[in-house]
Design an enzyme around this catalytic site. Structure first.
Site, PDB file in Angstrom:
ATOM      1  N   GLU A 272       0.840  -1.214   0.000  1.00 31.01           N
ATOM      2  CA  GLU A 272       0.000   0.000   0.000  1.00 31.01           C
ATOM      3  C   GLU A 272       0.869   1.255   0.000  1.00 31.01           C
ATOM      4  O   GLU A 272       0.803   2.069   0.933  1.00 31.01           O
ATOM      5  CB  GLU A 272      -0.893   0.011   1.258  1.00 31.01           C
ATOM      6  CG  GLU A 272      -1.768  -1.208   1.426  1.00 31.01           C
ATOM      7  CD  GLU A 272      -2.416  -1.282   2.821  1.00 31.01           C
ATOM      8  OE1 GLU A 272      -2.042  -0.494   3.716  1.00 31.01           O
ATOM      9  OE2 GLU A 272      -3.281  -2.146   3.010  1.00 31.01           O
ATOM     10  N   PRO A 273       1.697   1.462  -0.999  1.00 33.61           N
ATOM     11  CA  PRO A 273       2.559   2.641  -0.984  1.00 33.61           C
ATOM     12  C   PRO A 273       1.800   3.930  -1.309  1.00 33.61           C
ATOM     13  O   PRO A 273       0.944   3.938  -2.190  1.00 33.61           O
ATOM     14  CB  PRO A 273       3.585   2.343  -2.083  1.00 33.61           C
ATOM     15  CG  PRO A 273       2.875   1.433  -3.030  1.00 33.61           C
ATOM     16  CD  PRO A 273       1.878   0.651  -2.222  1.00 33.61           C
ATOM     17  N   GLY A 274       2.090   4.980  -0.593  1.00 29.36           N
ATOM     18  CA  GLY A 274       1.489   6.282  -0.885  1.00 29.36           C
ATOM     19  C   GLY A 274       2.577   7.284  -1.211  1.00 29.36           C
ATOM     20  O   GLY A 274       2.781   7.689  -2.352  1.00 29.36           O
ATOM     21  N   ARG A 311       3.211  19.973   6.496  1.00 27.16           N
ATOM     22  CA  ARG A 311       4.222  19.042   7.000  1.00 27.16           C
ATOM     23  C   ARG A 311       5.357  19.736   7.774  1.00 27.16           C
ATOM     24  O   ARG A 311       5.766  19.253   8.826  1.00 27.16           O
ATOM     25  CB  ARG A 311       4.800  18.169   5.869  1.00 27.16           C
ATOM     26  CG  ARG A 311       3.752  17.365   5.107  1.00 27.16           C
ATOM     27  CD  ARG A 311       4.348  16.295   4.215  1.00 27.16           C
ATOM     28  NE  ARG A 311       4.968  15.257   4.989  1.00 27.16           N
ATOM     29  CZ  ARG A 311       6.256  15.140   5.201  1.00 27.16           C
ATOM     30  NH1 ARG A 311       7.099  15.978   4.649  1.00 27.16           N
ATOM     31  NH2 ARG A 311       6.721  14.180   5.952  1.00 27.16           N
ATOM     32  N   TYR A 315       5.197  18.306  11.547  1.00 26.10           N
ATOM     33  CA  TYR A 315       6.188  17.268  11.891  1.00 26.10           C
ATOM     34  C   TYR A 315       7.613  17.808  11.901  1.00 26.10           C
ATOM     35  O   TYR A 315       8.559  17.011  11.880  1.00 26.10           O
ATOM     36  CB  TYR A 315       6.171  16.131  10.861  1.00 26.10           C
ATOM     37  CG  TYR A 315       4.824  15.602  10.460  1.00 26.10           C
ATOM     38  CD1 TYR A 315       4.064  14.841  11.353  1.00 26.10           C
ATOM     39  CD2 TYR A 315       4.314  15.827   9.185  1.00 26.10           C
ATOM     40  CE1 TYR A 315       2.828  14.334  10.965  1.00 26.10           C
ATOM     41  CE2 TYR A 315       3.088  15.314   8.791  1.00 26.10           C
ATOM     42  CZ  TYR A 315       2.353  14.571   9.685  1.00 26.10           C
ATOM     43  OH  TYR A 315       1.139  14.068   9.296  1.00 26.10           O
ATOM     44  N   CYS A 341      -1.339  33.616  10.884  1.00 23.24           N
ATOM     45  CA  CYS A 341      -0.959  34.248  12.147  1.00 23.24           C
ATOM     46  C   CYS A 341      -0.534  33.225  13.190  1.00 23.24           C
ATOM     47  O   CYS A 341      -1.214  33.030  14.198  1.00 23.24           O
ATOM     48  CB  CYS A 341      -2.125  35.086  12.647  1.00 23.24           C
ATOM     49  SG  CYS A 341      -2.619  36.248  11.385  1.00 23.24           S
ATOM     50  N   TYR A 369       0.848  13.999   0.900  1.00 20.65           N
ATOM     51  CA  TYR A 369       0.502  14.656   2.155  1.00 20.65           C
ATOM     52  C   TYR A 369       0.685  16.170   2.058  1.00 20.65           C
ATOM     53  O   TYR A 369       1.123  16.825   3.002  1.00 20.65           O
ATOM     54  CB  TYR A 369       1.306  14.040   3.326  1.00 20.65           C
ATOM     55  CG  TYR A 369       1.148  12.525   3.375  1.00 20.65           C
ATOM     56  CD1 TYR A 369      -0.096  11.964   3.647  1.00 20.65           C
ATOM     57  CD2 TYR A 369       2.200  11.658   3.094  1.00 20.65           C
ATOM     58  CE1 TYR A 369      -0.273  10.579   3.649  1.00 20.65           C
ATOM     59  CE2 TYR A 369       2.031  10.278   3.093  1.00 20.65           C
ATOM     60  CZ  TYR A 369       0.795   9.752   3.372  1.00 20.65           C
ATOM     61  OH  TYR A 369       0.620   8.385   3.371  1.00 20.65           O
TER      62      TYR A 369
HETATM   63  N1  LLP Z   1      -1.440   1.948   4.534  1.00 24.54           N
HETATM   64  C1  LLP Z   1      -1.906   2.395   5.706  1.00 24.54           C
HETATM   65  C2  LLP Z   1      -2.812   1.551   6.493  1.00 24.54           C
HETATM   66  C3  LLP Z   1      -1.514   3.668   6.172  1.00 24.54           C
HETATM   67  O1  LLP Z   1      -1.957   4.107   7.344  1.00 24.54           O
HETATM   68  C4  LLP Z   1      -0.637   4.469   5.394  1.00 24.54           C
HETATM   69  C5  LLP Z   1      -0.224   5.810   5.837  1.00 24.54           C
HETATM   70  C6  LLP Z   1      -0.201   3.951   4.155  1.00 24.54           C
HETATM   71  C7  LLP Z   1      -0.607   2.688   3.764  1.00 24.54           C
HETATM   72  C8  LLP Z   1       0.700   4.728   3.234  1.00 24.54           C
HETATM   73  O2  LLP Z   1       1.930   4.965   3.824  1.00 24.54           O
HETATM   74  P1  LLP Z   1       3.094   5.662   2.942  1.00 24.54           P
HETATM   75  O3  LLP Z   1       3.489   4.668   1.875  1.00 24.54           O
HETATM   76  O4  LLP Z   1       2.546   6.900   2.373  1.00 24.54           O
HETATM   77  O5  LLP Z   1       4.160   5.901   3.922  1.00 24.54           O
HETATM   78  N2  LLP Z   1       0.850  12.728   6.929  1.00 24.54           N
HETATM   79  C9  LLP Z   1       2.087  12.036   7.222  1.00 24.54           C
HETATM   80  C10 LLP Z   1       2.032  10.587   6.766  1.00 24.54           C
HETATM   81  C11 LLP Z   1       0.896   9.796   7.376  1.00 24.54           C
HETATM   82  C12 LLP Z   1       0.843   8.367   6.914  1.00 24.54           C
HETATM   83  C13 LLP Z   1      -0.384   7.691   7.401  1.00 24.54           C
HETATM   84  N3  LLP Z   1      -0.589   6.348   6.935  1.00 24.54           N
HETATM   85  C14 LLP Z   1       3.242  12.794   6.576  1.00 24.54           C
HETATM   86  O6  LLP Z   1       3.004  13.818   5.939  1.00 24.54           O
HETATM   87  O7  LLP Z   1       4.398  12.416   6.732  1.00 24.54           O
END
Ligand code: LLP
Length: 413
Positions: A272-274, A311, A315, A341, A369
């Protein structure tokens, strides 16, 4: 290949000068590269070779319809976490049989919608969710396909807010307790066990935590088989990191290979890459409004802010900020701050740049994100989004207007 590089002294997005796009569409602006999205997706997909798999793009990273459309056309599956994301994927042309549904708080309504369209699998995160899903599926006279998201208790070695696979996190089911829940699932008339799911965190830059988690999942797989529970796939979540500054995450292909070498036979694998698909396929473009050098700090006040790209504020994330058209003004260290502000409203601090009012700046690695976490704080309109495809640019989300912001509000009678 970097879709955003300098040519003849100016920054390009694929075949188009970024300054021209900023003039045409205004700022603040998100720019995405179609080619980069496709290349990053295919890097995962190709690495699996003949091994049965699904690359389920984590929609939360960037859910613009055109981004989802590009990935659906490339053959991606999708990992969703809400009814809204389900609707987006369907409207973008994603196929229900390639959708997995994650998240700790699915509502009965969201479950019903996903069951009606026939998604591939629910990633169930608690005993209570399992019982509700069985009930909802029963009312619809359907059987819900499930994986149980287990919490393998490994340290993802990432920012605490995006680490999800530790015992103290809210996610998943304690891996020790999972066999009992699988046994319960096997008894439920409207549940069909398909797989085991886990996701340990985001922006991981080493393979070891992924392999540790997989080792624990494989141990569970053996235990379940011994109990007579058949498992048809493993979902190993997302989380592969990207380079923002000097991080050196493993290549997508090495990551897939590292997982596959432990997988028994041709057991199907989902990931599940995002971030690793979207982050470096996007820029956030902002314009310098005013230069405000003070005795203590030099501030460059830009038209993009924490509400557009949170971000850095949320973070303390570091994202590279580069000039769109570099020039020879006096170079100094600038804090790049927005109009909101709050002292926490900054995109970057101490950046050595030669700046003049009116300059455009590009915040790199902003495709994941970024827009999805934007808000209307300070009643600011959310930015426009543009997809670049070779020498063409398409407005894929118009800049919000104040009327649109106020549309749902009413005065008292
Ligand atoms: N699968 C599940 C169940 C997740 O909770 C997430 C991300 C992903 C896949 C995708 O993860 P990735 O491949 O993108 O790392 N807003 C934060 C990141 C939050 C990630 C939440 N879950 C940031 O800007 O760093």
């Amino acid at each position: 290949m970097d879709p955003f590089s300098y040519r003849d002294g100016e920054l390009f997005a694929e075949e188009l000068p970024v300054a021209q796009l900023a003039e045409r569409f205004g700022t603040p602006l998100y720019l995405y590269s179609r080619d980069a999205l496709e290349t990053h997706y295919h890097a995962f997909d190709d690495a699996f070779g003949e091994h049965p798999h699904r690359v389920c793009y984590a929609v939360k990273a960037n859910s613009n319809l055109a981004v989802l459309q590009v990935l659906a056309q490339a053959g991606a599956g999708f990992d969703i976490v809400s009814g809204g994301e389900l609707e987006r994927v369907l409207r973008a042309g994603g196929e229900p049989r390639n959708i997995v549904f994650s998240g700790v708080g699915k509502t009965a309504g969201e479950m019903a919608d996903a069951l009606k369209v026939g998604i591939h699998c629910f990633n169930v995160e608690s005993a209570a969710e399992l019982e509700l899903l069985n009930l909802v599926a029963g009312e619809l006279d359907r059987v819900a396909p499930i994986a149980i998201r287990v919490n393998p208790d490994v340290d993802a070695q990432t920012h605490p807010y995006i680490s999800t696979g530790l015992k103290e996190n809210k996610f998943g089911v304690d891996i020790q307790k999972a066999p009992a829940l699988y046994q319960r699932a096997a008894e439920l008339p409207h549940i069909k066990v398909l797989g085991i799911d886990c996701h340990i965190g985001s922006q991981l830059t080493r393979l070891a935590p992924f392999e540790d988690a997989l080792e624990r999942v494989l141990k569970l797989l053996g235990d379940l088989q011994a109990l007579g529970i058949e498992i048809h796939h493993l979902d190993l979540g997302g989380g592969l990191g990207v380079t923002y500054q000097d991080e050196a995450p493993p290549a997508r292909s090495d990551y897939v290979q590292a997982l596959l070498k432990h997988i028994p036979g041709d057991l199907p694998v989902h990931i599940e890459p995002g971030r690793s698909i979207a982050a470096n396929a996007g820029l956030f473009i902002t314009q310098v409004l005013f230069l405000k050098p003070t005795e203590h700090r030099n501030f460059a006040v830009v038209d993009g802010a924490m509400n557009d790209l949170i971000r850095p504020s949320l973070y303390s994330a570091w994202q590279e900020i580069v000039p769109v058209t570099p020039h020879d003004a006096d170079c100094r260290d600038w804090d790049i701050v927005g109009p909101v502000c709050e002292t926490g409203d900054f995109l970057g601090k101490d950046r050595a740049l030669a700046l003049e009012a009116g300059d455009y700046l590009a915040v790199r690695s902003a495709g994941a994100y970024g827009f999805v976490m934007a808000s209307n704080y300070n009643s600011r309109n959310r930015p426009a989004e543009v997809m670049v495809d070779g020498d063409q640019a398409f407005l894929v989300r118009a800049r919000e207007t104040v009327d649109e912001q106020l549309r749902l509000e009413t005065l008292l009678p």
